[in-house]
Design a protein around this motif. Structure first.
Motif, PDB file in Angstrom:
ATOM      1  N   GLU A 246      19.664  57.934  43.046  1.00 37.70           N
ATOM      2  CA  GLU A 246      18.824  58.397  44.152  1.00 37.70           C
ATOM      3  C   GLU A 246      18.001  59.635  43.784  1.00 37.70           C
ATOM      4  N   GLY A 247      18.181  60.158  42.583  1.00 40.93           N
ATOM      5  CA  GLY A 247      17.454  61.375  42.210  1.00 40.93           C
ATOM      6  C   GLY A 247      17.917  62.581  42.992  1.00 40.93           C
ATOM      7  N   SER A 248      19.222  62.698  43.185  1.00 40.63           N
ATOM      8  CA  SER A 248      19.795  63.789  43.978  1.00 40.63           C
ATOM      9  C   SER A 248      19.570  65.137  43.304  1.00 40.63           C
ATOM     10  N   PRO A 249      19.629  66.236  44.062  1.00 44.88           N
ATOM     11  CA  PRO A 249      19.818  66.290  45.519  1.00 44.88           C
ATOM     12  C   PRO A 249      18.496  66.134  46.278  1.00 44.88           C
ATOM     13  N   PHE A 250      18.526  65.334  47.306  1.00 44.54           N
ATOM     14  CA  PHE A 250      17.393  65.139  48.216  1.00 44.54           C
ATOM     15  C   PHE A 250      16.125  64.681  47.491  1.00 44.54           C
ATOM     16  N   GLY A 251      16.304  63.857  46.454  1.00 44.93           N
ATOM     17  CA  GLY A 251      15.156  63.328  45.731  1.00 44.93           C
ATOM     18  C   GLY A 251      14.454  64.320  44.826  1.00 44.93           C
ATOM     19  N   SER A 252      15.046  65.476  44.578  1.00 42.66           N
ATOM     20  CA  SER A 252      14.376  66.512  43.780  1.00 42.66           C
ATOM     21  C   SER A 252      14.304  66.163  42.301  1.00 42.66           C
ATOM     22  N   THR A 253      15.100  65.197  41.842  1.00 41.52           N
ATOM     23  CA  THR A 253      15.052  64.771  40.443  1.00 41.52           C
ATOM     24  C   THR A 253      14.603  63.320  40.324  1.00 41.52           C
ATOM     25  N   ASP A 254      14.013  62.789  41.370  1.00 47.38           N
ATOM     26  CA  ASP A 254      13.560  61.398  41.356  1.00 47.38           C
ATOM     27  C   ASP A 254      12.363  61.250  40.424  1.00 47.38           C
ATOM     28  N   VAL A 255      12.381  60.226  39.583  1.00 46.02           N
ATOM     29  CA  VAL A 255      11.272  59.941  38.675  1.00 46.02           C
ATOM     30  C   VAL A 255      10.944  58.453  38.778  1.00 46.02           C
ATOM     31  N   LEU A 256       9.842  58.050  38.171  1.00 49.57           N
ATOM     32  CA  LEU A 256       9.366  56.677  38.339  1.00 49.57           C
ATOM     33  C   LEU A 256      10.360  55.652  37.800  1.00 49.57           C
ATOM     34  N   GLY A 257      11.082  56.000  36.741  1.00 52.77           N
ATOM     35  CA  GLY A 257      12.076  55.074  36.213  1.00 52.77           C
ATOM     36  C   GLY A 257      13.161  54.766  37.223  1.00 52.77           C
ATOM     37  N   LEU A 258      13.605  55.772  37.962  1.00 52.46           N
ATOM     38  CA  LEU A 258      14.619  55.560  38.992  1.00 52.46           C
ATOM     39  C   LEU A 258      14.062  54.762  40.167  1.00 52.46           C
ATOM     40  N   VAL A 259      12.823  55.065  40.557  1.00 46.61           N
ATOM     41  CA  VAL A 259      12.198  54.316  41.656  1.00 46.61           C
ATOM     42  C   VAL A 259      12.090  52.842  41.293  1.00 46.61           C
ATOM     43  N   PHE A 260      11.651  52.573  40.068  1.00 47.01           N
ATOM     44  CA  PHE A 260      11.550  51.173  39.627  1.00 47.01           C
ATOM     45  C   PHE A 260      12.905  50.479  39.680  1.00 47.01           C
ATOM     46  N   TYR A 261      13.942  51.134  39.192  1.00 48.35           N
ATOM     47  CA  TYR A 261      15.269  50.520  39.162  1.00 48.35           C
ATOM     48  C   TYR A 261      15.750  50.219  40.579  1.00 48.35           C
ATOM     49  N   LEU A 263      13.909  49.714  43.211  1.00 43.90           N
ATOM     50  CA  LEU A 263      13.112  48.632  43.781  1.00 43.90           C
ATOM     51  C   LEU A 263      13.555  47.271  43.249  1.00 43.90           C
ATOM     52  N   ALA A 264      13.711  47.182  41.940  1.00 36.21           N
ATOM     53  CA  ALA A 264      13.974  45.886  41.324  1.00 36.21           C
ATOM     54  C   ALA A 264      15.420  45.432  41.493  1.00 36.21           C
ATOM     55  N   PHE A 265      16.380  46.359  41.437  1.00 29.90           N
ATOM     56  CA  PHE A 265      17.784  45.973  41.398  1.00 29.90           C
ATOM     57  C   PHE A 265      18.618  46.538  42.550  1.00 29.90           C
ATOM     58  N   GLY A 266      18.010  47.313  43.446  1.00 30.12           N
ATOM     59  CA  GLY A 266      18.738  47.876  44.568  1.00 30.12           C
ATOM     60  C   GLY A 266      19.483  49.138  44.186  1.00 30.12           C
ATOM     61  N   ASN A 267      20.176  49.720  45.164  1.00 29.65           N
ATOM     62  CA  ASN A 267      20.949  50.936  44.918  1.00 29.65           C
ATOM     63  C   ASN A 267      22.249  50.885  45.706  1.00 29.65           C
ATOM     64  N   GLN A 268      22.945  52.030  45.749  1.00 32.54           N
ATOM     65  CA  GLN A 268      24.253  52.046  46.400  1.00 32.54           C
ATOM     66  C   GLN A 268      24.148  51.777  47.900  1.00 32.54           C
ATOM     67  N   SER A 269      23.106  52.310  48.540  1.00 37.50           N
ATOM     68  CA  SER A 269      22.984  52.179  49.983  1.00 37.50           C
ATOM     69  C   SER A 269      22.356  50.860  50.407  1.00 37.50           C
ATOM     70  N   ALA A 270      21.540  50.268  49.550  1.00 32.85           N
ATOM     71  CA  ALA A 270      20.879  48.996  49.872  1.00 32.85           C
ATOM     72  C   ALA A 270      20.724  48.197  48.588  1.00 32.85           C
ATOM     73  N   PHE A 275      12.182  42.068  43.077  1.00 27.51           N
ATOM     74  CA  PHE A 275      11.568  41.944  41.761  1.00 27.51           C
ATOM     75  C   PHE A 275      10.046  42.015  41.828  1.00 27.51           C
ATOM     76  N   GLY A 276       9.461  41.557  42.931  1.00 33.94           N
ATOM     77  CA  GLY A 276       8.004  41.545  43.033  1.00 33.94           C
ATOM     78  C   GLY A 276       7.425  42.945  43.000  1.00 33.94           C
ATOM     79  N   HIS A 277       7.877  43.819  43.908  1.00 36.92           N
ATOM     80  CA  HIS A 277       7.354  45.183  43.936  1.00 36.92           C
ATOM     81  C   HIS A 277       7.841  45.999  42.735  1.00 36.92           C
ATOM     82  N   GLY A 278       9.068  45.731  42.285  1.00 40.97           N
ATOM     83  CA  GLY A 278       9.553  46.424  41.091  1.00 40.97           C
ATOM     84  C   GLY A 278       8.721  46.078  39.867  1.00 40.97           C
ATOM     85  N   SER A 279       8.410  44.806  39.696  1.00 43.86           N
ATOM     86  CA  SER A 279       7.575  44.390  38.561  1.00 43.86           C
ATOM     87  C   SER A 279       6.161  44.929  38.687  1.00 43.86           C
TER      88      SER A 279
END
Length: 307
Positions: A246-261, A263-270, A275-279
């Motif tokens: 999630e790029g914790s804390p509060f998205g302060s370390t979020d980068v495009l690689g994490l956003v892509f992951y 989007l494409a593969f989901g995360n702990q909360s969802a 694959f469409g938007h991730g690709s």
């Protein structure tokens, strides 16, 4: 007359040597890239590809807030990482290379010591720095407390003001040995007579660095900047291992690689896979990196000629 049989054997031998690596590249690099491009033009339901939607996935990334906001925030963080590493990692590597080029006492040991972190895996580096930066028993806060600077002790990875800087510092420690050796190799190509002549003419160390060493080491700067740019926008392992998906804390370390992951593969909360938007994001990121890296390389090569 040329030996036709020898030339044919040479071509066959070259083909035999080149074909296996080209096949591996085609299977493991070219095919996944082309597949990702094709996935971006379809809608997906889990692992099932559905209707062709054209550029809709690309448009959604910039028009729908739940896509656009984290992407733009992460893009800004990637730019910060690039700028900071350009100064800390590449700039520090250049100064370290100059220090080693002067061959101080024990310089052979220092060369090995500087490059040693580069050979460590990202998992080891992330675990090491999570221990060092631990707010309760980490060595960093322990050293600050021992020096009477306990007011500066912070939860480095748990504070949104310091988390990204801590990751950048850990990354610079991990990789600074690479630009150091690249710059050192470039400096070793400079004839020592040139530097000695400048010093005899009364040039200071700073003037020698600015006027002689830096221009003559320009090819090394081109290599290190291009690789740094690609690495900064490919940044994934260290943020993922040290601060989570999630790029914790509060998205302060979020980068495009994490956003892509996410989007494409989901995360702990969802755990919804998209694959469409991730690709689509991966495709845009690839094209952006390829375009900027190519333009920067051409620009820096022209600068080398001008210098």
């Amino acid at each position: 007359m040329p030996d036709v049989g020898s030339a044919t054997r040479h071509r066959v031998w070259v083909t035999f040597l080149v074909t296996p690596p080209l096949a591996v590249m085609a299977v493991f690099v070219v095919y996944p890239i082309l597949s990702a491009f094709s996935y971006a033009f379809f809608s997906w339901h889990g692992l099932s590809r559905e209707a062709f939607v054209g550029l809709e996935n690309f448009v959604d990334l910039f028009t729908k807030p739940h896509y656009a906001q984290p992407i733009m925030r992460a893009f800004g963080h990637n730019l910060i990482v690039l700028a900071a590493l350009l100064v800390v990692q590449n700039g520090g590597g250049f100064l370290l290379a100059w220090f080693l080029y002067r061959e101080p006492f024990g310089f052979r040991f220092h060369r090995v010591a500087v490059f040693l972190p580069v050979i460590l895996s990202s998992v080891i580096v992330a675990f090491l720095w999570k221990l060092l930066l631990h707010p309760n028993f980490g060595a960093v806060n322990g050293a600050l407390n021992a020096a009477g600077l306990g007011n500066l002790a912070l939860p480095w990875l748990g504070d949104s003001r310091t988390a990204l800087a801590a990751l950048i510092f850990a990354n610079a420690w991990h990789w600074i040995g690479f630009p150091t050796l690249v710059f050192l190799a470039g400096m070793q190509r400079i004839p020592r007579e040139v530097l000695e002549s400048a010093e005899l003419d009364g040039a200071s160390q700073i003037q020698v660095l600015r006027r002689i060493v830096w221009p003559l080491a320009a090819p090394s700067a081109t290599v290190t900047f291009t690789l740094l740019f690609i690495g900064a926008f490919n940044w994934f392992e260290l943020p993922y291992l040290m601060t989570g998906l999630e790029g914790s804390p509060f998205g302060s370390t979020d980068v495009l690689g994490l956003v892509f992951y996410r989007l494409a593969f989901g995360n702990q909360s969802a755990s919804v896979q998209d694959f469409g938007h991730g690709s689509a994001l991966a495709t845009l990121l690839f094209l952006f990196m390829a375009a900027v890296a190519t333009a920067a390389t051409i620009r820096l090569r022209r600068r080398e000629i001008a210098l």
